[in-house]
Design a protein around this motif. Structure first.
Motif, PDB file in Angstrom:
ATOM      1  N   THR A 100       0.826  -1.212   0.000  1.00  0.00           N
ATOM      2  CA  THR A 100       0.000   0.000   0.000  1.00  0.00           C
ATOM      3  C   THR A 100       0.862   1.265   0.000  1.00  0.00           C
ATOM      4  O   THR A 100       0.426   2.316   0.449  1.00  0.00           O
ATOM      5  N   LEU A 101       2.109   1.163  -0.515  1.00  0.00           N
ATOM      6  CA  LEU A 101       3.006   2.313  -0.591  1.00  0.00           C
ATOM      7  C   LEU A 101       3.310   2.633  -2.053  1.00  0.00           C
ATOM      8  O   LEU A 101       3.190   1.783  -2.933  1.00  0.00           O
ATOM      9  N   CYS A 113      -0.177   7.166   1.651  1.00  0.00           N
ATOM     10  CA  CYS A 113      -1.303   8.069   1.395  1.00  0.00           C
ATOM     11  C   CYS A 113      -2.250   8.044   2.585  1.00  0.00           C
ATOM     12  O   CYS A 113      -2.876   7.019   2.878  1.00  0.00           O
ATOM     13  N   CYS A 114      -2.353   9.159   3.295  1.00  0.00           N
ATOM     14  CA  CYS A 114      -3.216   9.263   4.472  1.00  0.00           C
ATOM     15  C   CYS A 114      -4.443  10.101   4.137  1.00  0.00           C
ATOM     16  O   CYS A 114      -4.327  11.276   3.803  1.00  0.00           O
ATOM     17  N   THR A 124      -5.860  15.286   1.805  1.00  0.00           N
ATOM     18  CA  THR A 124      -5.054  14.059   1.799  1.00  0.00           C
ATOM     19  C   THR A 124      -3.585  14.430   1.995  1.00  0.00           C
ATOM     20  O   THR A 124      -3.093  15.400   1.431  1.00  0.00           O
ATOM     21  N   MET A 125      -2.876  13.634   2.807  1.00  0.00           N
ATOM     22  CA  MET A 125      -1.475  13.900   3.107  1.00  0.00           C
ATOM     23  C   MET A 125      -0.606  12.770   2.540  1.00  0.00           C
ATOM     24  O   MET A 125      -0.911  11.592   2.735  1.00  0.00           O
ATOM     25  N   LEU A 126       0.467  13.145   1.821  1.00  0.00           N
ATOM     26  CA  LEU A 126       1.453  12.188   1.327  1.00  0.00           C
ATOM     27  C   LEU A 126       2.713  12.329   2.175  1.00  0.00           C
ATOM     28  O   LEU A 126       3.202  13.442   2.382  1.00  0.00           O
ATOM     29  N   VAL A 127       3.252  11.212   2.662  1.00  0.00           N
ATOM     30  CA  VAL A 127       4.430  11.278   3.524  1.00  0.00           C
ATOM     31  C   VAL A 127       5.406  10.165   3.159  1.00  0.00           C
ATOM     32  O   VAL A 127       5.009   9.024   2.904  1.00  0.00           O
ATOM     33  N   ASP A 128       6.692  10.513   3.104  1.00  0.00           N
ATOM     34  CA  ASP A 128       7.749   9.544   2.828  1.00  0.00           C
ATOM     35  C   ASP A 128       8.152   8.873   4.137  1.00  0.00           C
ATOM     36  O   ASP A 128       8.694   9.526   5.034  1.00  0.00           O
ATOM     37  N   LEU A 129       7.912   7.588   4.258  1.00  0.00           N
ATOM     38  CA  LEU A 129       8.218   6.870   5.496  1.00  0.00           C
ATOM     39  C   LEU A 129       9.715   6.696   5.707  1.00  0.00           C
ATOM     40  O   LEU A 129      10.142   6.272   6.786  1.00  0.00           O
ATOM     41  N   HIS A 130      10.527   7.016   4.672  1.00  0.00           N
ATOM     42  CA  HIS A 130      11.981   6.962   4.829  1.00  0.00           C
ATOM     43  C   HIS A 130      12.554   8.263   5.371  1.00  0.00           C
ATOM     44  O   HIS A 130      13.772   8.373   5.575  1.00  0.00           O
ATOM     45  N   ALA A 131      11.722   9.260   5.563  1.00  0.00           N
ATOM     46  CA  ALA A 131      12.197  10.548   6.069  1.00  0.00           C
ATOM     47  C   ALA A 131      12.799  10.384   7.458  1.00  0.00           C
ATOM     48  O   ALA A 131      12.367   9.538   8.245  1.00  0.00           O
ATOM     49  N   GLU A 132      13.815  11.189   7.766  1.00  0.00           N
ATOM     50  CA  GLU A 132      14.480  11.092   9.069  1.00  0.00           C
ATOM     51  C   GLU A 132      13.521  11.428  10.205  1.00  0.00           C
ATOM     52  O   GLU A 132      13.567  10.826  11.275  1.00  0.00           O
TER      53      GLU A 132
END
Length: 414
Positions: free
Chosen positions: A327-328, A338-339, A347-355
């Motif tokens: 789901t990524l 995608c939240c 809708t919020m997009l966020v990179d889960l690899h972000a520090e």
């Protein structure tokens, strides 16, 4: 060899079978609603109070060693002989679940024989509760989050604990004011007398402060936000148009600093600020100083700086970018989640690899949408209460991620 006789009490056998049937029926009922928190007949609600109650066995007329959380208001109405509460809330922990969940049960029986119904037992994460401010001789906790947030916490793999009580502090401020008043009296003998009086007033103010977690809204005003460079959207034809949803948008920029104008050339009627020139030309539609921003102006770089709120108003269905398994959206070394908000927030997009990941609240899985962006947010690609997967995302959210790759990405948008 003498035969062995096995004597089974028929009432007990029937009772055992009845317990199995009751438990099976309960499990079947629970499977039809995965998002139900707590017993089916006792709806979950923020602020609802619970006490840890000891199980009474009516047919044996005695207490067992089992405990379960019960609705406090209902439990207080139970006959005194069936009413025993624990002072230690830990007695209602579900030990087989790693002690990070609590046992929650409904009550059964007539008013005079009301007691814990252990067959309705469900397990609820500790972080769904907080310590209650109710003063009692036994432990009382209450529902701290709504049903959506609690359901998300059930999927968390990390240890949890009951949240602390919302505390109230009272501060008293004393302010002293000095007022000087001047009175002038004139006698008929033309003598003027001036009298000065001084008054001191003391006022006391009481301020009550509620110490509770504050979550900032994502609907932040964009009045002071710099325009977003949107030139990568305009790639179609010799006029460098932006084609989407049956529209052909042209970006007209003014050298005099006037607002950028977006115009759909497929519109039935086009604006006409002057009577000379090509009807789809920026100068003809919006007047002198306007030109096609994507052609540059006298050697300048192509540009189309658009207001962020305009780009936020244009959205696409982007679920095709996300894989069904994870789901990524794996893009340029990023793992984008995608939240989506059930309350209609952006809708919020966020990179889960972000520090550093956003954190709108202090509990829940760190990569969970609710933890990152607050209540009502969930993973759009997992659907919501049986809904189809979705990721309706605005151009304002996509552009910073894809930049010049937008034309390629756009082929996957609906």
């Amino acid at each position: 060899m003498a035969g062995i006789r096995l004597i089974v009490s028929l009432p007990l056998l029937l009772l055992a079978n009845g317990a199995r049937i009751s438990t099976r029926a309960q499990l079947d009922a629970r499977s039809s609603s995965d998002t139900q928190v707590g017993p089916e007949d006792d709806p979950w609600q923020v602020g609802k109070k619970y006490a840890c109650m000891r199980k009474w066995e009516d047919y044996r007329s005695k207490y067992t060693d089992s405990y379960c959380l019960a609705n406090l208001l209902e439990a207080q109405s139970i006959a005194t002989e069936h009413q025993e509460f624990a002072t230690d809330i830990a007695k209602c922990e579900a030990s087989l679940a790693g002690t990070w969940k609590m046992k929650l049960c409904a009550l059964k029986g007539d008013a005079s024989e009301r007691r814990i119904s252990y067959s309705t037992k469900t397990l609820v994460p500790k972080s769904c509760f907080r310590v209650s401010s109710v003063e009692a001789e036994y432990a009382v906790i209450e529902a701290a989050v709504d049903e959506d947030a609690c359901t998300e916490l059930e999927q968390a793999a990390e240890d949890q604990d009951i949240l602390p009580m919302i505390t109230t502090t009272t501060t008293t401020t004393t302010a002293t004011f000095t007022t000087t008043a001047t009175f002038t009296t004139t006698a008929t003998i033309t003598t003027t007398t001036t009298t000065t009086a001084t008054f001191t007033t003391t006022a006391t103010f009481t301020t009550t402060t509620i110490e509770e977690e504050v979550i900032l809204s994502e609907n932040v005003s964009t009045d002071d936000v710099e325009p977003m460079e949107a030139k990568h959207l305009f790639t179609a034809g010799n006029d460098f148009l932006w084609e989407y949803h049956g529209k052909a948008m042209k970006c007209c920029v003014s050298t005099a600093g006037k607002p950028v104008e977006l115009q759909d050339l497929h519109a039935e009627e086009l604006p006409a600020a002057r009577s000379i020139g090509k009807k789809t030309g920026c100068g003809y539609m919006f007047g002198d100083t306007y030109h096609n921003g994507l052609r540059g102006y006298r050697g300048s770089e192509p540009t189309c700086p658009l207001p962020v709120e305009d780009l936020m108003a244009i959205s696409f269905e982007a679920k095709a970018l996300f894989t069904k398994e994870s789901t990524l959206w794996e893009y340029n070394g990023q793992a984008i989640k995608c939240c989506v908000a059930s309350s209609g927030k952006p809708t919020m997009l966020v990179d889960l690899h972000a520090e550093v990941l956003p954190s709108a609240r202090s509990y829940g899985t760190k990569t969970g949408c609710g933890r990152m962006f607050g209540d009502t947010y969930h993973n759009g690609l997992k659907g919501y209460k049986g809904a189809d997967p979705t990721c309706p995302v605005s151009v304002a959210a996509l552009l910073p991620i894809v930049g010049a790759d937008y034309p390629t990405i756009a082929t996957s948008l609906e």
